[in-house]
Design an enzyme around this catalytic site. Structure first.
Site, short mmCIF file in Angstrom:
data_model
loop_
_atom_site.label_atom_id
_atom_site.label_comp_id
_atom_site.label_asym_id
_atom_site.label_seq_id
_atom_site.Cartn_x
_atom_site.Cartn_y
_atom_site.Cartn_z
N LYS A 1 -9.07 6.31 -19.18
CA LYS A 1 -9.35 6.81 -20.52
C LYS A 1 -8.08 6.77 -21.38
O LYS A 1 -7.59 5.70 -21.65
CB LYS A 1 -9.94 8.22 -20.42
CG LYS A 1 -10.99 8.37 -19.28
CD LYS A 1 -12.25 7.54 -19.48
CE LYS A 1 -13.13 7.45 -18.23
NZ LYS A 1 -13.54 8.72 -17.64
N TYR B 1 -17.15 16.71 -15.20
CA TYR B 1 -17.50 15.30 -15.25
C TYR B 1 -18.58 15.01 -14.19
O TYR B 1 -18.46 15.46 -13.04
CB TYR B 1 -16.23 14.47 -14.98
CG TYR B 1 -16.49 12.99 -14.88
CD1 TYR B 1 -16.86 12.26 -16.00
CD2 TYR B 1 -16.36 12.32 -13.67
CE1 TYR B 1 -17.11 10.90 -15.91
CE2 TYR B 1 -16.59 10.96 -13.57
CZ TYR B 1 -16.98 10.26 -14.69
OH TYR B 1 -17.22 8.92 -14.60
N ARG C 1 0.85 -1.19 0.00
CA ARG C 1 0.00 0.00 0.00
C ARG C 1 0.88 1.24 0.00
O ARG C 1 0.61 2.23 -0.65
CB ARG C 1 -0.96 0.01 1.21
CG ARG C 1 -1.67 1.37 1.35
CD ARG C 1 -2.93 1.37 2.22
NE ARG C 1 -2.99 0.43 3.29
CZ ARG C 1 -2.32 0.54 4.45
NH1 ARG C 1 -1.54 1.59 4.67
NH2 ARG C 1 -2.42 -0.41 5.36
N ASP D 1 -8.27 18.77 -14.31
CA ASP D 1 -8.58 17.42 -14.77
C ASP D 1 -8.22 17.38 -16.26
O ASP D 1 -8.90 17.97 -17.09
CB ASP D 1 -10.07 17.14 -14.54
CG ASP D 1 -10.48 15.73 -14.97
OD1 ASP D 1 -9.78 15.13 -15.80
OD2 ASP D 1 -11.53 15.25 -14.48
C1 PLP Z 1 -13.96 9.16 -16.29
C2 PLP Z 1 -13.61 10.50 -15.81
C3 PLP Z 1 -13.34 10.75 -14.45
C4 PLP Z 1 -13.50 9.66 -13.38
O1 PLP Z 1 -12.54 8.66 -13.53
P1 PLP Z 1 -12.77 7.12 -13.11
O2 PLP Z 1 -11.50 6.48 -13.51
O3 PLP Z 1 -13.98 6.62 -13.85
O4 PLP Z 1 -13.00 7.11 -11.64
C5 PLP Z 1 -12.97 12.02 -14.08
N1 PLP Z 1 -12.88 13.02 -14.98
C6 PLP Z 1 -13.14 12.83 -16.28
C7 PLP Z 1 -13.02 13.97 -17.23
C8 PLP Z 1 -13.51 11.57 -16.75
O5 PLP Z 1 -13.79 11.40 -18.04
#
Ligand code: PLP
Length: 389
Positions: free
Chosen positions: A198, A101, A49, A173
Site C-alpha cells: 500500500k 483487515y 533467504r 498494523d
Molecule cells: C492489504 C492489507 C494487509 C495485507 O497485506 P498484503 O500485502 O496484501 O498481504 C494487511 N493489513 C491491511 C490493513 C491491509 O490493507
C-alpha cells in the site's frame, strides 16, 4: 546526529555502495555469495533467504522511519502477520480489533485456529471492552487503527498500557497511516507491521510486507523465523519498496491534502448521506486522531443516498477513480466494500458493523484535486436520481 523522517527516508540504510559509489542501493539479484575460504563468507552474506544487501537497506530504512532498531521484510503483508504469530505457542490466546483487515480475520479464524491459537475479536475503540477481555491467557493484542472501511480509531497508547499490565505483546498494523502519520512504537507498541503493498511501496507495483521493533528479543526470534520459514521478498521488490519509501513523506502529504478537501466536498453534497474521514470534525474520534496521528491519511468512506444500485452506478461512472481493490498508490481507486473487499462477511453482520450496501470506499491518489472532484461530481450526478437529492 538525529535526522527527521523526510531525511531518513532518503538516507537511512542507503550509504553510497562501497565498490563504485553508486548513490542508489543496487539490486543484488543473487541467490548466493562466493566465500573467501571454507566457512568464511564475506561480510556475513551466505545465501539470499538469510540475507541480501538490497533487502537489508530496505529493512534499515523502514526501521529508521518507525523509530525502531530493527526491521524485517516479508513477501507480503499476510506473510508478516503470519511471522508475528510464530512468536506464540499453541494454547496462547490473542485479542484482536473486531474491524480488522479481512485477510487478517481469515488468517486468524481459518488458519491459526488449526494450531491451537484462539483469537477473541473485540471493539478495541472501547477501552472498557479491552479491559474486560484481557486475561493472563492473552499473550498478544493485535490492533489496526484506523480500521477499514469504517476508519474507527483505537487509542493505541491506552491499549498498550492495559496490555503491558497484562503481560501481552502489542502489534499494530500501521498500513493505513504509514510512519509518516503514525508511529505506534512511540505510543508503546512492541511491533509495528505494514502491508508494504500500500503506502510504503506507493505505486501499486509490488506486494510486500515489513515489521519493525525495538526489542532485541523479538527481532532475534522473528529474524530466525524469517530464515526458517522463508516467505522473503526478492531483491527487486525490496528495491521498489525502498524507492517508494524515498517519497513517502511528500506522497502522504499530497494524499492527505486531497482527501481532506474531497471529504469536505462530499460532506456538503446533497446526494451523500454520510462521510467518514478522521480529518472531519464530524468524525466521532476526531480529537483522538489529532493527537495520535500526524496526518489523517488518504482513505475516505462515504455512503451515497439510495443503496447498492446507486453505489454500483457511481463506481462504474468514475473515470479517474479506478474500480479496484487495494489502496495507497498514487492513483485514485474506488470500491464498494459490501460486494468487493468485505463480501465474505454475511450481510446481517455487515449491516450490524455499519457497512451499508451503499457505502463506498475511496483511496485518494495524488492527482490534481479539481480533476478528482469533477470526476466524483459527475459520477454522483449519474448515480443518484433527483428523488434523493
Ligand atoms: C492489504 C492489507 C494487509 C495485507 O497485506 P498484503 O500485502 O496484501 O498481504 C494487511 N493489513 C491491511 C490493513 C491491509 O490493507
Amino acid at each position: 546526529m538525529k535526522y527527521n523522517l523526510e531525511t531518513l527516508a532518503i538516507h537511512a540504510g542507503q550509504d553510497p555502495e562501497a565498490m563504485t559509489g553508486a548513490v542508489t542501493v543496487p539490486i543484488f539479484q543473487t541467490s548466493t555469495y562466493a566465500q573467501e575460504a571454507l566457512g568464511q563468507p564475506r561480510l556475513g552474506y551466505e545465501y539470499s533467504r538469510t540475507n541480501n544487501p538490497t533487502r537489508q537497506a530496505y529493512e534499515q530504512c523502514l526501521a529508521a522511519l518507525e523509530g525502531a532498531r530493527h526491521g524485517i521484510a516479508f513477501a507480503s503483508g499476510m506473510a508478516t502477520t503470519n511471522n508475528c504469530m510464530y512468536l506464540l505457542q499453541s494454547g496462547d490466546e490473542v485479542l484482536c480489533s473486531d474491524d480488522v483487515y479481512g485477510g487478517t480475520f481469515r488468517f486468524f479464524t481459518k488458519v491459526m485456529s488449526k494450531f491451537g491459537i484462539k483469537v477473541h475479536f473485540v471493539n478495541t475503540s472501547d477501552l472498557s471492552q479491552v479491559e474486560k477481555s484481557l486475561h493472563p491467557g492473552i499473550k498478544l493484542v493485535w490492533l489496526e487503527s484506523p480500521t477499514n472501511p469504517l476508519l474507527k480509531l483505537t487509542d493505541i497508547r491506552a491499549v498498550c498500557k492495559l496490555a503491558k499490565a497484562n503481560g501481552s505483546l502489542v502489534v499494530v498494523d500501521n498500513t493505513f497511516m504509514s510512519p509518516a502519520f503514525q508511529r505506534p512504537l512511540e505510543l508503546g507498541a512492541d511491533i509495528v507491521m505494514h502491508s508494504a503493498t500500500k503506502y510504503l511501496g506507493g505505486h501499486s507495483d509490488l506486494v510486500g510486507g515489513i515489521m519493525a521493533t525495538n526489542s532485541d528479543e523479538i527481532n532475534e526470534t522473528m529474524r530466525f523465523h524469517q530464515n526458517a520459514v522463508g516467505a522473503i521478498p526478492g531483491p527487486f521488490d525490496c528495491w521498489l519498496a525502498l524507492r517508494g519509501l524515498k517519497t513517502l513523506a511528500v506522497r502522504m502529504q499530497a494524499h492527505a491534502r486531497n482527501a481532506q478537501a474531497l471529504a469536505e466536498f462530499l460532506e456538503s453534497h446533497p446526494a451523500v448521506r454520510q462521510v467518514i474521514y478522521p480529518g472531519l470534525a464530524s468524525h466521532p474520534q476526531h480529537a483522538l486522531a489529532r493527537t495520535q496521528m500526524q496526518g489523517f491519511g488518504g482513505m475516505i468512506s462515504f455512503e451515497v443516498k439510495g443503496g447498492l444500485q446507486e453505489a454500483k452506478t457511481l463506481v462504474e461512472s468514475t473515470k479517474l477513480f479506478l474500480l479496484a481493490e487495494s489502496l495507497g498508490g498514487v492513483e485514485s481507486l474506488i470500491e464498494v466494500p459490501a460486494t468487493m473487499t468485505h463480501a465474505s462477511i454475511p450481510r446481517e453482520r455487515r449491516l450490524e458493523m455499519g457497512i451499508a450496501d451503499g457505502l463506498i470506499r475511496i483511496s485518494v491518489g495524488i492527482e490534481n484535486f479539481e480533476d478528482l472532484k469533477a470526476d466524483l461530481e459527475q459520477a454522483l450526478a449519474r448515480a443518484v436520481s433527483k428523488t434523493f437529492v
